[in-house]
Write a protein that holds these residues in place. Structure first.
Motif: not given
Ligand SMILES: NC(=O)c1ccc[n+]([C@@H]2O[C@H](COP(=O)([O-])OP(=O)(O)OC[C@H]3O[C@@H](n4cnc5c(N)ncnc54)[C@H](O)[C@@H]3O)[C@@H](O)[C@H]2O)c1
Length: 336
Positions: A11, A36, A75, A288
């Protein structure tokens, strides 16, 4: 038509784009958010009008009233959570990179096929208007045979923090975070050739962490073209924004971001800047939205989406080869 019931795990930053995309799709609803800590996922749920929250991915897997799950997590969790959701009967869309290595990506692909589930991978530049315009121009042969390309995935004077800079959670650094966009974009524009040889120099030059923030990767493709991909964080300069790609052909030159063509007309070189819709931001919500609509259509049709298994695993094979090449100092052969 009954709305598809979707859950999202993660989230954070990108989950917001996916939540808006599901709302904009009109034929699906987000019914459960997992993340989380609890306060953060509750705030996310309030923002997007999601009625239920949990901090446990296994609560999502246990549910039998969900059609699909979006994974927007660090990841490291892509493969285990995808396997958990696929085995519990849900279709899955996972963010890029598909996994932290090719073996995990293949396991996800096999699980999806065995369980007859669809698996999408978030290589979202494939849904960009300018990328698709240049793809069409290249596919029509307007610039002739593509002989070399240059692509960029760089952050200038900044870089992410937190899990992105922890190898255990991210798998790699700027190459898997940013370079991956340039890599998939050029492959898509060229019509998805197979990678044949990969040579890469990757290092940590700008920050105090165990992942890369400087990379130069060279890929020779099955269509005969060679690509360089520059990846980085905190670099002092970049030649183009995320996924910017230049293609040099035997008859001309094409570029996305800024999008333009250089072609010879009656022996005079001419520059063409095609009119394009205005962007609210570089990584615009509309990309998206189209990606989500494409995935949801696959959930309904039961046909594997693209980008999905083929795209995700091919990109992972190049990423694995790049890290291996950089470690050994030798080119890695991927195909005959
Ligand atoms: N396509 C795109 O444009 C783009 C852009 C940014 C990120 N991403 C990808 O999206 C993914 C997430 O990146 P982000 O920037 O949103 O990261 P972020 O750190 O903003 O969000 C990660 C989320 O995962 C949750 N989390 C972590 N461990 C967890 C668990 N064990 N159980 C449940 N929830 C858990 C965190 O609480 C957080 O809400 C990555 O794989 C990143 O490479 C893609």
């Amino acid at each position: 038509m009954k709305k598809l019931r979707v859950a999202i795990v993660g989230a954070g930053y990108i989950a917001n784009y996916h939540a808006r995309a599901i709302a904009n799709a009109g034929n699906a609803e987000l019914v459960l958010a997992c993340g989380l800590p609890l306060e953060a996922v509750e705030k996310f749920a309030r923002t997007h009008g999601i009625s239920e929250v949990t901090t446990e991915a296994k609560d999502v897997a246990r549910r039998d009233d969900l059609d699909a799950v979006i994974l927007a997590l660090p990841n490291r969790f892509h493969a285990p959570y995808a396997a958990l959701m696929l085995k519990s009967g849900k279709d899955v869309m996972v963010e890029k990179p598909m996994a932290v290595n090719l073996a995990e990506a293949r396991m996800m692909a096999e699980t999806a096929k065995k369980r007859k589930r669809v698996l999408g991978v978030g290589h979202m530049w494939r849904f960009d208007t300018e990328v698709n315009y240049i793809r069409q121009v290249v596919q029509e042969g307007t610039i002739g045979e593509v002989v070399k390309t240059k692509g960029y995935g760089i952050h200038v004077n900044w870089g992410p923090a937190g899990w992105f800079t922890d190898k255990k959670l991210a798998g790699g650094g700027a190459l898997v975070d940013m370079g991956v966009h340039a890599l998939d974009t050029v492959r898509y524009i060229m019509g998805d050739p197979k990678p044949k040889t990969v040579f890469s120099v990757i290092r940590t030059a700008y920050g105090n962490y165990d992942v890369d923030d400087m990379g130069l990767t060279m890929i020779k493709w099955s269509n005969g073209a060679v690509s360089t991909i520059e990846s980085g964080w905190w670099n002092p300069h970049m030649d183009g924004p995320e996924a910017s790609t230049q293609l040099f052909g035997t008859k001309g030159y094409a570029r996305v971001f800024p999008t333009m063509l250089k072609l010879k007309v009656a022996d005079f070189p001419g520059e063409f800047v095609p009119p394009m819709p205005a962007r609210a931001e570089h990584c615009d919500q509309v990309i998206y939205d189209r990606q989500m609509a494409n995935f949801l259509a696959s959930v309904r049709s039961r046909k594997q989406p693209s980008p999905g298994i083929e795209v995700g695993t091919t990109i992972m094979s190049i990423l694995d080869a790049a890290y291996l090449s950089s470690k050994t100092g030798k080119a890695v052969n991927l195909g005959k």
